[in-house]
Design an enzyme around this catalytic site. Structure first.
Site, PDB file in Angstrom:
ATOM      1  N   ASP A 167       0.702  -1.216  -0.147  1.00  0.00           N
ATOM      2  CA  ASP A 167      -0.039   0.036   0.054  1.00  0.00           C
ATOM      3  C   ASP A 167       0.856   1.256  -0.241  1.00  0.00           C
ATOM      4  O   ASP A 167       1.880   1.363   0.798  1.00  0.00           O
ATOM      5  CB  ASP A 167      -0.856   0.291   1.299  1.00  0.00           C
ATOM      6  CG  ASP A 167      -1.997   1.331   1.258  1.00  0.00           C
ATOM      7  OD1 ASP A 167      -3.134   0.410   1.027  1.00  0.00           O
ATOM      8  OD2 ASP A 167      -1.593   2.296   1.236  1.00  0.00           O
ATOM      9  N   ASN A 175      -1.937  13.217  -3.496  1.00  0.00           N
ATOM     10  CA  ASN A 175      -2.947  13.676  -4.357  1.00  0.00           C
ATOM     11  C   ASN A 175      -3.389  14.891  -3.961  1.00  0.00           C
ATOM     12  O   ASN A 175      -3.298  15.992  -4.763  1.00  0.00           O
ATOM     13  CB  ASN A 175      -4.296  12.899  -4.512  1.00  0.00           C
ATOM     14  CG  ASN A 175      -4.098  11.540  -5.341  1.00  0.00           C
ATOM     15  OD1 ASN A 175      -3.344  11.450  -6.213  1.00  0.00           O
ATOM     16  ND2 ASN A 175      -4.846  10.633  -4.967  1.00  0.00           N
ATOM     17  N   HIS A 180      -4.246  14.827  -8.801  1.00  0.00           N
ATOM     18  CA  HIS A 180      -4.615  13.305  -9.256  1.00  0.00           C
ATOM     19  C   HIS A 180      -3.815  12.986 -10.308  1.00  0.00           C
ATOM     20  O   HIS A 180      -3.214  11.895 -10.488  1.00  0.00           O
ATOM     21  CB  HIS A 180      -6.188  13.494  -9.574  1.00  0.00           C
ATOM     22  CG  HIS A 180      -6.612  12.607  -8.297  1.00  0.00           C
ATOM     23  ND1 HIS A 180      -7.385  13.423  -7.210  1.00  0.00           N
ATOM     24  CD2 HIS A 180      -7.286  11.536  -8.138  1.00  0.00           C
ATOM     25  CE1 HIS A 180      -7.721  12.732  -6.387  1.00  0.00           C
ATOM     26  NE2 HIS A 180      -7.851  11.514  -6.839  1.00  0.00           N
ATOM     27  N   ASP A 184      -1.601   9.796 -10.353  1.00  0.00           N
ATOM     28  CA  ASP A 184      -1.509   8.627 -11.559  1.00  0.00           C
ATOM     29  C   ASP A 184      -0.147   8.650 -11.908  1.00  0.00           C
ATOM     30  O   ASP A 184       0.310   7.254 -11.946  1.00  0.00           O
ATOM     31  CB  ASP A 184      -2.345   9.134 -12.806  1.00  0.00           C
ATOM     32  CG  ASP A 184      -3.834   9.041 -12.469  1.00  0.00           C
ATOM     33  OD1 ASP A 184      -4.243   8.531 -11.219  1.00  0.00           O
ATOM     34  OD2 ASP A 184      -4.593   9.605 -13.311  1.00  0.00           O
ATOM     35  N   GLU A 211      -4.379   2.361  -4.560  1.00  0.00           N
ATOM     36  CA  GLU A 211      -3.119   2.549  -4.429  1.00  0.00           C
ATOM     37  C   GLU A 211      -2.489   1.427  -3.738  1.00  0.00           C
ATOM     38  O   GLU A 211      -1.491   1.398  -3.001  1.00  0.00           O
ATOM     39  CB  GLU A 211      -2.638   3.796  -3.577  1.00  0.00           C
ATOM     40  CG  GLU A 211      -3.504   4.389  -2.758  1.00  0.00           C
ATOM     41  CD  GLU A 211      -3.833   3.456  -1.489  1.00  0.00           C
ATOM     42  OE1 GLU A 211      -4.733   2.726  -1.729  1.00  0.00           O
ATOM     43  OE2 GLU A 211      -3.073   3.790  -0.406  1.00  0.00           O
TER      44      GLU A 211
HETATM   45  P1  GH3 Z   1      -2.276   5.096   4.043  1.00  0.00           P
HETATM   46  O1  GH3 Z   1      -0.751   5.476   4.446  1.00  0.00           O
HETATM   47  O2  GH3 Z   1      -2.714   4.810   5.528  1.00  0.00           O
HETATM   48  O3  GH3 Z   1      -2.377   4.132   3.219  1.00  0.00           O
HETATM   49  O4  GH3 Z   1      -3.001   6.305   3.883  1.00  0.00           O
HETATM   50  P2  GH3 Z   1      -3.591   6.711   2.270  1.00  0.00           P
HETATM   51  O5  GH3 Z   1      -3.544   8.165   2.237  1.00  0.00           O
HETATM   52  O6  GH3 Z   1      -2.347   6.023   1.200  1.00  0.00           O
HETATM   53  O7  GH3 Z   1      -4.905   5.888   2.244  1.00  0.00           O
HETATM   54  P3  GH3 Z   1      -6.171   6.226   1.876  1.00  0.00           P
HETATM   55  O8  GH3 Z   1      -7.081   5.021   1.687  1.00  0.00           O
HETATM   56  O9  GH3 Z   1      -6.903   7.276   2.923  1.00  0.00           O
HETATM   57  O10 GH3 Z   1      -6.088   7.019   0.661  1.00  0.00           O
HETATM   58  C1  GH3 Z   1      -5.784   6.156  -0.742  1.00  0.00           C
HETATM   59  C2  GH3 Z   1      -5.931   7.301  -1.743  1.00  0.00           C
HETATM   60  O11 GH3 Z   1      -5.379   6.861  -3.032  1.00  0.00           O
HETATM   61  C3  GH3 Z   1      -7.231   8.005  -2.093  1.00  0.00           C
HETATM   62  C4  GH3 Z   1      -7.281   7.699  -3.525  1.00  0.00           C
HETATM   63  O12 GH3 Z   1      -7.715   8.916  -3.990  1.00  0.00           O
HETATM   64  C5  GH3 Z   1      -6.104   7.505  -3.755  1.00  0.00           C
HETATM   65  N1  GH3 Z   1      -6.137   6.758  -5.275  1.00  0.00           N
HETATM   66  C6  GH3 Z   1      -6.450   5.425  -5.420  1.00  0.00           C
HETATM   67  N2  GH3 Z   1      -6.420   5.144  -6.873  1.00  0.00           N
HETATM   68  C7  GH3 Z   1      -5.983   6.093  -7.447  1.00  0.00           C
HETATM   69  C8  GH3 Z   1      -5.593   6.326  -8.648  1.00  0.00           C
HETATM   70  O13 GH3 Z   1      -5.789   5.504  -9.565  1.00  0.00           O
HETATM   71  N3  GH3 Z   1      -5.074   7.579  -9.094  1.00  0.00           N
HETATM   72  C9  GH3 Z   1      -4.904   8.498  -7.951  1.00  0.00           C
HETATM   73  N4  GH3 Z   1      -4.169   9.564  -8.421  1.00  0.00           N
HETATM   74  N5  GH3 Z   1      -5.252   8.258  -6.722  1.00  0.00           N
HETATM   75  C10 GH3 Z   1      -5.692   7.165  -6.381  1.00  0.00           C
HETATM   76 MG    MG Z   2      -2.494   4.156   1.072  1.00  0.00          MG
HETATM   77 MG    MG Z   3      -5.053   1.681   0.751  1.00  0.00          MG
END
Ligand code: GH3
Ligand code: MG
Ligand code: MG
Length: 305
Positions: A167, A175, A180, A184, A211
């Protein structure tokens, strides 16, 4: 040969030749001559080995089949960059012995070309179906299939398999800070670095969702899987992608590794779910431990839980 037949063979679209047991050409038509690049009148009595088409191996196997009372199954060959379908028939003499064979060669290059293009398109489609568009690594669907397949193999063959759940740390903040689109791009770079850190062909990385990524490591002890996970973690940290919202100052990943042995793998469906759950718990511990960390555990499935 009756003149009418000669005229038909001369104009036929298929290449034709008559070959005796010694491999000598007895009759050929103009299509066959064109195929060999020599004039028709030069070819009669030549040995087929000189022409290379059909091969002497084909001629011999045709006689062997006909002598045994069998048919010669149609074959496809490539000659001079073209595809040909070859049909062979035995010609018996008055006593019923096969003394020569008729070989027909049909140019099927157009059809084969289309078939090859279709196969290539299907392969591309299959790959697109299995890959994640953004990062280029395998997708969640392919992960589910692979994990089940490897679990079944583990139950059959014995040993230990490990899975790593990865993760990206504080990615929401990434982001928020960089947008965003940059997010990506960051995910694509992270995925590429992680894939390059897997050195064994059997180890594979997948985008699990958002992610999160998953690594499947068949026939890998927990200790070895920890080494792989450590290398993956270092590969991402080594990119030094700036992340102003974390204590490290650059993008990092946390990884939870879970291992399972062949005995537990026998409960295939539960085993897959449990393995992911145990890896997830290890991942949370890695997060709790300060992120940019690796944690691990073994998973056992008793068939009830
Ligand atoms: P942690 O260290 O606890 O994992 O915190 P985190 O912020 O990584 O975890 P959280 O689940 O709060 O947020 C995950 C983020 O990943 C939120 C979401 O917008 C972003 N994300 C997921 N898929 C994509 C993607 O395809 N592109 C982008 N730019 N962001 C993404
Ligand atoms: Mg994360
Ligand atoms: Mg996550």
């Amino acid at each position: 040969m009756p003149p009418a037949f000669e005229a038909i063979f001369a104009r036929a679209f298929v290449a034709f030749c008559l070959i005796d047991r010694e491999g000598r050409l007895r009759t050929v038509n103009s299509q066959y001559a064109r195929l060999t690049g020599r004039p028709t009148n030069e070819l009669v009595c030549c040995h087929v080995g000189e022409m290379g088409v059909p091969s002497m191996e084909l001629v011999n196997s045709a006689f062997t089949l006909f002598d045994a009372g069998e048919k010669f199954p149609e074959r496809e060959i490539i000659h001079g960059g073209k595809d040909y379908a070859i049909s062979v028939f035995g010609l018996p003499n008055a006593c019923g012995d096969i003394t020569s064979i008729c070989v027909f060669m049909r140019d099927i290059s157009m059809r084969k070309g289309l078939e090859r293009r279709l196969e290539a398109a299907n392969r591309t489609l299959e790959e697109m179906n299995a890959k994640d568009y953004l990062t280029g690594v395998f997708n969640r669907r392919h992960f589910d299939e692979t994990l089940h397949k490897e679990m079944a193999r583990l139950a059959r063959e014995g040993g230990v398999m490990c899975v790593g759940m990865v993760d990206v740390d504080n990615f929401k903040l990434y982001n928020d800070a960089y947008g965003h689109l940059a997010g990506d791009e960051c995910l694509a770079r992270v995925a590429k670095a992680m894939g390059a850190a897997l050195l064994r062909p059997a180890d594979e990385i997948f985008r699990y969702g958002g992610e999160e990524f998953a690594i499947v490591m068949p026939q890998t002890s927990k200790e070895n899987a920890l080494n792989v996970a450590e290398r993956v973690r270092e590969a991402v940290a080594g990119l030094r992608i700036p992340h102003c919202q974390t204590a490290y100052g650059f993008v990092t990943v946390s990884i939870g590794v879970a291992g399972i042995d062949a005995t537990s793998a026998r409960f295939a469906h539960q085993a897959c779910e449990k393995l992911i759950r145990v890896a997830d718990k290890a991942l949370y511990r890695a997060k709790d431990g300060g992120r940019n960390k690796v944690d691990s555990d073994m998973c056992s499935v008793d068939g009830i839980s």
